[in-house]
Design a protein around this motif. Structure first.
Motif, mmCIF file in Angstrom:
data_model
loop_
_atom_site.group_PDB
_atom_site.id
_atom_site.type_symbol
_atom_site.label_atom_id
_atom_site.label_comp_id
_atom_site.label_asym_id
_atom_site.label_seq_id
_atom_site.Cartn_x
_atom_site.Cartn_y
_atom_site.Cartn_z
ATOM 1 N N GLY A 39 -21.573 5.665 21.283
ATOM 2 C CA GLY A 39 -21.832 6.333 20.369
ATOM 3 C C GLY A 39 -23.448 6.258 19.749
ATOM 4 N N LYS A 40 -23.895 5.171 20.040
ATOM 5 C CA LYS A 40 -25.123 4.986 19.458
ATOM 6 C C LYS A 40 -26.028 5.157 20.738
ATOM 7 C CE LYS A 40 -26.333 1.709 16.626
ATOM 8 N NZ LYS A 40 -26.519 0.598 15.869
ATOM 9 N N GLY A 41 -25.762 5.578 21.786
ATOM 10 C CA GLY A 41 -26.596 6.203 22.982
ATOM 11 C C GLY A 41 -26.856 4.778 23.751
ATOM 12 N N ALA A 42 -26.161 3.676 23.560
ATOM 13 C CA ALA A 42 -26.243 2.477 24.523
ATOM 14 C C ALA A 42 -24.980 2.440 25.391
ATOM 15 C CB ALA A 42 -26.157 1.186 23.691
ATOM 16 N N THR A 43 -25.204 1.599 26.347
ATOM 17 C CA THR A 43 -23.923 1.616 27.268
ATOM 18 C C THR A 43 -23.590 0.135 27.459
ATOM 19 O OG1 THR A 43 -25.570 0.979 29.224
ATOM 20 C CG2 THR A 43 -25.053 3.126 29.033
ATOM 21 N N VAL A 44 -22.400 -0.013 28.184
ATOM 22 C CA VAL A 44 -21.628 -1.465 28.289
ATOM 23 C C VAL A 44 -21.637 -1.506 29.511
ATOM 24 C CG1 VAL A 44 -19.807 -3.032 27.671
ATOM 25 C CG2 VAL A 44 -20.571 -0.892 25.949
ATOM 26 N N ALA A 45 -22.019 -2.811 29.876
ATOM 27 C CA ALA A 45 -21.845 -3.213 31.652
ATOM 28 C C ALA A 45 -21.020 -4.294 31.586
ATOM 29 C CB ALA A 45 -23.194 -3.345 32.029
ATOM 30 N N PHE A 46 -20.035 -4.354 32.262
ATOM 31 C CA PHE A 46 -19.062 -5.324 32.493
ATOM 32 C C PHE A 46 -19.290 -5.950 33.839
ATOM 33 C CE2 PHE A 46 -16.864 -2.299 29.844
ATOM 34 C CZ PHE A 46 -16.419 -3.406 28.752
ATOM 35 N N VAL A 47 -19.912 -7.409 33.931
ATOM 36 C CA VAL A 47 -20.032 -7.890 35.214
ATOM 37 C C VAL A 47 -19.273 -8.135 36.274
ATOM 38 C CG1 VAL A 47 -21.310 -9.856 36.226
ATOM 39 C CG2 VAL A 47 -22.086 -9.000 34.126
ATOM 40 N N LYS A 48 -18.125 -8.693 35.750
ATOM 41 C CA LYS A 48 -16.954 -9.055 36.518
ATOM 42 C C LYS A 48 -16.327 -7.833 37.291
ATOM 43 C CE LYS A 48 -12.273 -10.985 36.674
ATOM 44 N NZ LYS A 48 -11.196 -11.690 35.708
ATOM 45 N N GLU A 49 -16.286 -6.785 36.512
ATOM 46 C CA GLU A 49 -15.627 -5.575 36.962
ATOM 47 C C GLU A 49 -16.493 -4.701 37.635
ATOM 48 O OE1 GLU A 49 -13.226 -7.260 33.641
ATOM 49 O OE2 GLU A 49 -15.149 -6.608 33.680
ATOM 50 N N GLN A 50 -17.932 -4.953 37.482
ATOM 51 C CA GLN A 50 -18.698 -4.032 38.200
ATOM 52 C C GLN A 50 -18.677 -2.518 37.457
ATOM 53 O OE1 GLN A 50 -18.821 -4.668 42.272
ATOM 54 N NE2 GLN A 50 -19.187 -6.772 42.165
ATOM 55 N N GLN A 51 -18.450 -2.480 36.236
ATOM 56 C CA GLN A 51 -18.404 -1.068 35.568
ATOM 57 C C GLN A 51 -19.231 -0.877 34.543
ATOM 58 O OE1 GLN A 51 -16.204 1.661 36.563
ATOM 59 N NE2 GLN A 51 -15.868 0.213 38.375
ATOM 60 N N THR A 52 -19.978 0.239 34.276
ATOM 61 C CA THR A 52 -20.780 0.666 33.292
ATOM 62 C C THR A 52 -20.112 1.711 32.584
ATOM 63 O OG1 THR A 52 -22.738 -0.542 34.345
ATOM 64 C CG2 THR A 52 -23.088 1.001 32.512
ATOM 65 N N TYR A 53 -20.149 1.862 31.244
ATOM 66 C CA TYR A 53 -19.729 2.783 30.539
ATOM 67 C C TYR A 53 -20.657 3.008 29.349
ATOM 68 C CZ TYR A 53 -15.264 1.777 32.709
ATOM 69 O OH TYR A 53 -14.624 1.485 33.874
ATOM 70 N N GLY A 54 -20.895 4.425 29.027
ATOM 71 C CA GLY A 54 -21.773 4.824 28.061
ATOM 72 C C GLY A 54 -21.708 6.263 27.837
#
Length: 207
Positions: free
Chosen positions: A87-102
């Motif tokens: 919601g703030k325009g940033a993204t979350v990157a999970f290293v282990k799962e190799q997934q990025t969400y934004g």
């Protein structure tokens, strides 16, 4: 107005019994700032570093986390946190799962993967807790669970003094009474026997 310089920040969470901060930072890699949470559990309101991290990020920033279970304790918690960051325009990157969400990755497949991976992480934590509880039960059943140190009764302290006075090693006495050596030593030092008190003029003399 000066344009915002995007940053990559890290969120790490450790507890007093799980000191893997170095491993998390090594997996995350170089970042502009680290938000460290020293908390093993508790509610979302107790996680002050997470709140600071979410307030800090701006549009275009990236929050890198070693794994989903470091960010959230439940699937619902995971979705709420990711939604706040997005919601703030940033993204979350999970290293282990190799997934990025934004905000730009809210397609149906991305949401499905987030739900699936979050559910697996929550399930894995449940299994770990069950294995820990089972291990404690096994140790308790075998009589080896320590927990709070066992205390000696006055009669046991008297028996211990008599055995030690006859030359029995304190290690043997402790084993016979079912306590560790430290407990035995504290009992012997802390409570002098009535005979010792009478024999010690300093203790017998009136003040």
């Amino acid at each position: 107005m000066t344009p915002h310089k995007t940053q990559t920040v890290a969120y790490v969470r450790v507890s007093s019994t799980d000191q893997n901060l170095h491993r998390q930072l090594e997996a995350i890699g170089p970042v502009d700032r680290v938000f460290e949470e020293k908390l093993s559990g508790g509610s979302r309101t107790d996680r002050t570093a997470l709140a600071k991290c979410i307030r800090y990020v701006r549009d275009g920033d990236v929050v890198r986390v070693a794994s989903m279970d470091r960010l959230a304790r439940s699937l619902r918690d995971l979705r709420d946190i990711v939604d706040e960051v997005a919601g703030k325009g940033a993204t979350v990157a999970f290293v282990k799962e190799q997934q990025t969400y934004g905000r730009d990755a809210e397609d149906a497949m991305g949401q499905l993967m987030l739900n699936l991976l979050g559910a697996f992480a929550e399930f894995e934590r449940s299994l770990i807790r069950e294995r820990q509880a089972e291990g404690i039960r096994i140790v308790k059943d075998s009589g080896r669970y320590l927990g709070r140190a066992k205390k000696l009764t006055p009669d046991q302290v008297t028996e211990a003094r008599e055995l030690v006075a006859t030359g029995v090693p304190k290690t043997v006495v402790a084993r016979k009474l079912g306590v560790d050596r430290a407990t035995l030593y504290r009992a012997l030092v802390g409570t002098p026997s009535p005979t010792q008190a009478l024999e010690d003029p300093a203790q017998a003399a009136p003040h």
